[in-house]
Write a protein that holds these residues in place. Structure first.
Motif, PDB file in Angstrom:
ATOM      1  N   ALA A   1       0.827  -1.206   0.000  1.00  0.00           N
ATOM      2  CA  ALA A   1       0.000   0.000   0.000  1.00  0.00           C
ATOM      3  C   ALA A   1       0.862   1.258   0.000  1.00  0.00           C
ATOM      4  O   ALA A   1       0.577   2.224  -0.717  1.00  0.00           O
ATOM      5  CB  ALA A   1      -0.927  -0.006   1.220  1.00  0.00           C
ATOM      6  N   GLN A   2       1.940   1.259   0.779  1.00  0.00           N
ATOM      7  CA  GLN A   2       2.824   2.422   0.815  1.00  0.00           C
ATOM      8  C   GLN A   2       3.454   2.682  -0.551  1.00  0.00           C
ATOM      9  O   GLN A   2       3.507   3.822  -1.017  1.00  0.00           O
ATOM     10  CB  GLN A   2       3.921   2.200   1.853  1.00  0.00           C
ATOM     11  N   ILE A   3       3.953   1.625  -1.207  1.00  0.00           N
ATOM     12  CA  ILE A   3       4.614   1.800  -2.494  1.00  0.00           C
ATOM     13  C   ILE A   3       3.619   2.224  -3.571  1.00  0.00           C
ATOM     14  O   ILE A   3       3.928   3.070  -4.423  1.00  0.00           O
ATOM     15  CB  ILE A   3       5.345   0.503  -2.896  1.00  0.00           C
ATOM     16  N   LEU A   4       2.406   1.676  -3.528  1.00  0.00           N
ATOM     17  CA  LEU A   4       1.389   2.087  -4.501  1.00  0.00           C
ATOM     18  C   LEU A   4       1.000   3.551  -4.312  1.00  0.00           C
ATOM     19  O   LEU A   4       0.829   4.293  -5.283  1.00  0.00           O
ATOM     20  CB  LEU A   4       0.160   1.186  -4.385  1.00  0.00           C
ATOM     21  N   ASN A   5       0.861   3.973  -3.062  1.00  0.00           N
ATOM     22  CA  ASN A   5       0.593   5.386  -2.791  1.00  0.00           C
ATOM     23  C   ASN A   5       1.710   6.266  -3.322  1.00  0.00           C
ATOM     24  O   ASN A   5       1.478   7.344  -3.880  1.00  0.00           O
ATOM     25  CB  ASN A   5       0.433   5.612  -1.287  1.00  0.00           C
ATOM     26  N   LEU A   6       2.937   5.798  -3.154  1.00  0.00           N
ATOM     27  CA  LEU A   6       4.091   6.549  -3.644  1.00  0.00           C
ATOM     28  C   LEU A   6       4.074   6.645  -5.169  1.00  0.00           C
ATOM     29  O   LEU A   6       4.328   7.716  -5.748  1.00  0.00           O
ATOM     30  CB  LEU A   6       5.387   5.886  -3.163  1.00  0.00           C
ATOM     31  N   LEU A   7       3.757   5.540  -5.834  1.00  0.00           N
ATOM     32  CA  LEU A   7       3.691   5.554  -7.297  1.00  0.00           C
ATOM     33  C   LEU A   7       2.647   6.550  -7.799  1.00  0.00           C
ATOM     34  O   LEU A   7       2.887   7.294  -8.755  1.00  0.00           O
ATOM     35  CB  LEU A   7       3.375   4.147  -7.815  1.00  0.00           C
ATOM     36  N   VAL A   8       1.485   6.562  -7.155  1.00  0.00           N
ATOM     37  CA  VAL A   8       0.422   7.493  -7.548  1.00  0.00           C
ATOM     38  C   VAL A   8       0.869   8.931  -7.327  1.00  0.00           C
ATOM     39  O   VAL A   8       0.672   9.811  -8.178  1.00  0.00           O
ATOM     40  CB  VAL A   8      -0.871   7.188  -6.756  1.00  0.00           C
ATOM     41  N   SER A   9       1.494   9.191  -6.186  1.00  0.00           N
ATOM     42  CA  SER A   9       1.958  10.545  -5.872  1.00  0.00           C
ATOM     43  C   SER A   9       3.024  11.007  -6.858  1.00  0.00           C
ATOM     44  O   SER A   9       3.002  12.152  -7.332  1.00  0.00           O
ATOM     45  CB  SER A   9       2.498  10.588  -4.445  1.00  0.00           C
ATOM     46  N   LEU A  10       3.964  10.131  -7.192  1.00  0.00           N
ATOM     47  CA  LEU A  10       5.026  10.479  -8.138  1.00  0.00           C
ATOM     48  C   LEU A  10       4.460  10.742  -9.526  1.00  0.00           C
ATOM     49  O   LEU A  10       4.930  11.642 -10.240  1.00  0.00           O
ATOM     50  CB  LEU A  10       6.064   9.360  -8.192  1.00  0.00           C
ATOM     51  N   GLN A  11       3.455   9.964  -9.912  1.00  0.00           N
ATOM     52  CA  GLN A  11       2.853  10.168 -11.231  1.00  0.00           C
ATOM     53  C   GLN A  11       2.206  11.543 -11.319  1.00  0.00           C
ATOM     54  O   GLN A  11       2.348  12.256 -12.325  1.00  0.00           O
ATOM     55  CB  GLN A  11       1.823   9.083 -11.506  1.00  0.00           C
ATOM     56  N   ARG A  12       1.514  11.939 -10.261  1.00  0.00           N
ATOM     57  CA  ARG A  12       0.880  13.263 -10.254  1.00  0.00           C
ATOM     58  C   ARG A  12       1.921  14.375 -10.242  1.00  0.00           C
ATOM     59  O   ARG A  12       1.767  15.395 -10.923  1.00  0.00           O
ATOM     60  CB  ARG A  12      -0.016  13.395  -9.023  1.00  0.00           C
ATOM     61  N   ARG A  13       2.971  14.175  -9.509  1.00  0.00           N
ATOM     62  CA  ARG A  13       3.971  15.233  -9.342  1.00  0.00           C
ATOM     63  C   ARG A  13       4.819  15.431 -10.583  1.00  0.00           C
ATOM     64  O   ARG A  13       5.146  16.569 -10.951  1.00  0.00           O
ATOM     65  CB  ARG A  13       4.859  14.895  -8.147  1.00  0.00           C
ATOM     66  N   PHE A  14       5.187  14.331 -11.261  1.00  0.00           N
ATOM     67  CA  PHE A  14       6.127  14.421 -12.378  1.00  0.00           C
ATOM     68  C   PHE A  14       5.505  14.095 -13.736  1.00  0.00           C
ATOM     69  O   PHE A  14       6.217  14.075 -14.737  1.00  0.00           O
ATOM     70  CB  PHE A  14       7.309  13.479 -12.127  1.00  0.00           C
ATOM     71  N   GLY A  15       4.196  13.827 -13.769  1.00  0.00           N
ATOM     72  CA  GLY A  15       3.539  13.518 -15.039  1.00  0.00           C
ATOM     73  C   GLY A  15       4.016  12.225 -15.666  1.00  0.00           C
ATOM     74  O   GLY A  15       4.155  12.134 -16.893  1.00  0.00           O
ATOM     75  N   LEU A  16       4.269  11.208 -14.856  1.00  0.00           N
ATOM     76  CA  LEU A  16       4.822   9.950 -15.336  1.00  0.00           C
ATOM     77  C   LEU A  16       3.779   9.100 -16.057  1.00  0.00           C
ATOM     78  O   LEU A  16       2.571   9.210 -15.811  1.00  0.00           O
ATOM     79  CB  LEU A  16       5.398   9.147 -14.172  1.00  0.00           C
ATOM     80  N   THR A  17       4.262   8.236 -16.922  1.00  0.00           N
ATOM     81  CA  THR A  17       3.453   7.222 -17.588  1.00  0.00           C
ATOM     82  C   THR A  17       3.946   5.860 -17.121  1.00  0.00           C
ATOM     83  O   THR A  17       5.150   5.610 -17.101  1.00  0.00           O
ATOM     84  CB  THR A  17       3.588   7.331 -19.120  1.00  0.00           C
ATOM     85  N   TYR A  18       3.020   4.973 -16.735  1.00  0.00           N
ATOM     86  CA  TYR A  18       3.408   3.661 -16.213  1.00  0.00           C
ATOM     87  C   TYR A  18       2.901   2.538 -17.114  1.00  0.00           C
ATOM     88  O   TYR A  18       1.749   2.564 -17.577  1.00  0.00           O
ATOM     89  CB  TYR A  18       2.807   3.421 -14.826  1.00  0.00           C
ATOM     90  N   LEU A  19       3.747   1.554 -17.327  1.00  0.00           N
ATOM     91  CA  LEU A  19       3.314   0.240 -17.783  1.00  0.00           C
ATOM     92  C   LEU A  19       3.493  -0.659 -16.573  1.00  0.00           C
ATOM     93  O   LEU A  19       4.616  -1.003 -16.195  1.00  0.00           O
ATOM     94  CB  LEU A  19       4.154  -0.256 -18.959  1.00  0.00           C
ATOM     95  N   PHE A  20       2.385  -1.018 -15.927  1.00  0.00           N
ATOM     96  CA  PHE A  20       2.414  -1.679 -14.622  1.00  0.00           C
ATOM     97  C   PHE A  20       2.126  -3.166 -14.815  1.00  0.00           C
ATOM     98  O   PHE A  20       1.020  -3.559 -15.176  1.00  0.00           O
ATOM     99  CB  PHE A  20       1.376  -1.044 -13.695  1.00  0.00           C
ATOM    100  N   ILE A  21       3.125  -3.995 -14.567  1.00  0.00           N
ATOM    101  CA  ILE A  21       3.029  -5.440 -14.776  1.00  0.00           C
ATOM    102  C   ILE A  21       2.815  -6.134 -13.440  1.00  0.00           C
ATOM    103  O   ILE A  21       3.558  -5.897 -12.483  1.00  0.00           O
ATOM    104  CB  ILE A  21       4.319  -5.967 -15.443  1.00  0.00           C
ATOM    105  N   SER A  22       1.802  -6.978 -13.358  1.00  0.00           N
ATOM    106  CA  SER A  22       1.519  -7.661 -12.100  1.00  0.00           C
ATOM    107  C   SER A  22       0.610  -8.855 -12.348  1.00  0.00           C
ATOM    108  O   SER A  22      -0.080  -8.937 -13.364  1.00  0.00           O
ATOM    109  CB  SER A  22       0.847  -6.708 -11.110  1.00  0.00           C
TER     110      SER A  22
END
Length: 356
Positions: A193-214
């Motif tokens: 949960a912490q890492i997912l929250n971090l990923l969401v926050s980083l995406q908003r802050r830096f305009g990132l695009t993710y290809l999320f494999i799971s």
């Protein structure tokens, strides 16, 4: 810069030769990725799910050219990644980074954290020593670590902290695309949960695009805008996350969703048990590769491979000759079982800067 998608994959294939016999002759070919088409828009998160061995990780690595594809085309901002070499490839790789599944083996145990994060600066000849150190300190703060952590070694951190270090390293060169290869599968649920929250926050802050494999359907549903389902090297369904989980159109997706554990005691849903095992990717079935296990198969399925085509508007695509009919729920009734009981990771928050 192209006005189209940030990333476009067309007909991508990765086949591995298999050696056998006393003289090491070619005994066949493993079709790990076998003709994938995919487009990812800027600022979007596209999730890839499927059983182990379906080709998810190989696809991500081929996009970044960590493995050389056998055929196909990868366009990043309209530029062909597979044809780039020398300085052009180095420039492209600054824009595309990866976060690996294992946050320990992906970090050099002989280097301190500060040196690991700054390695990209040294490789690309960016900034002076003082500015590198300043940028490393800023990145450490961005991912939720403390300044003194820069002088420690990877083995001194927990799994969640090591994944934060991996994220800081990926962010160092200010990329546009990050391929996240099962970044939380090796972590405890609360740390996920912490890492997912971090990923969401980083995406908003830096305009990132993710290809999320799971392989975790709950995690992918939470973080993704669209979800692609892979089976035996191909994408068999691609749709907006909410639509795919509520009304899957491919029989394989329906079976995957039916296998998700229910979060409430006593909750019941019909489990779809597929017969047989996943066929070998070195000898896939003719026609639709899913037809030996498909409860909806017909004679056409054994002969003709269905293309990935629109089944419910242009946004929902499925590679199936006889897709499941979408039946909207009646007014006042509960949503389909696959959507109603889909668990989400605990303690998730998408607020800016909330990482705990």
């Amino acid at each position: 810069m192209s006005d189209g998608p940030l990333l476009r994959v067309e007909g991508l294939k990765k086949h591995f030769p298999v050696s056998g016999g006393p003289f090491g002759r070619n005994a066949g070919t493993v079709k790990a990725v076998d003709g994938v088409d995919l487009a990812v828009g800027k600022g979007e998160t596209v999730g890839l799910v499927g059983e182990s061995g379906c080709g998810k990780t190989t696809l991500g690595r081929c996009i970044l050219r960590l493995q050389e594809p056998s055929a196909g085309c990868v366009l990043f901002e309209g530029e062909d990644v597979l044809k780039a070499d020398g300085g052009a490839l180095r420039r492209l790789r600054r824009k595309m980074q990866i976060v690996f599944q294992d946050p320990y083996s992906s970090l050099n145990p002989r280097k301190r954290v500060g040196s690991i994060i700054a390695e990209g600066y040294r490789v690309h000849g960016l900034y002076g020593q003082a500015e590198r150190e300043e940028r490393v300190r800023a990145l450490i703060d961005v991912v939720g670590l403390r300044p003194e952590h820069a002088d420690r070694y990877p083995h001194e951190f927990s799994g969640g902290q090591r994944q934060r270090i991996s994220l800081a390293r990926a962010l160092a060169l200010e990329p546009q695309l990050i391929v996240a290869d099962e970044p939380v599968s090796a972590l405890d649920v609360s740390i996920q949960a912490q890492i997912l929250n971090l990923l969401v926050s980083l995406q908003r802050r830096f305009g990132l695009t993710y290809l999320f494999i799971s392989h975790d359907l709950g995690v992918v549903r939470h973080i993704s805008d669209r979800v692609g389902v892979m089976y035996l090297g191909r994408i068999v369904e691609l749709a907006p996350a909410a639509e795919l989980y509520a009304r899957p159109r491919h029989p394989y997706t329906e079976a995957l969703l039916s296998a998700v554990p229910r979060p409430r005691p006593g909750a019941k849903a019909q489990r779809i048990v597929l017969p047989g095992d996943v066929p070998s990717s070195s000898n896939p079935p003719s026609g639709c590769t899913f037809h030996p296990r498909c409860p909806r198969r017909q004679e056409l399925c054994t002969r003709v491979a269905p293309p990935l085509a629109a089944v419910a508007g242009i946004a929902h695509q499925a590679a199936c000759h006889f897709p499941i009919e979408a039946v909207p729920p009646a007014r006042g009734t509960a949503p389909p079982a696959a959507a109603r009981h889909m668990p989400a990771p605990a303690a998730l928050s998408t607020k800016e800067g909330v990482w705990e």
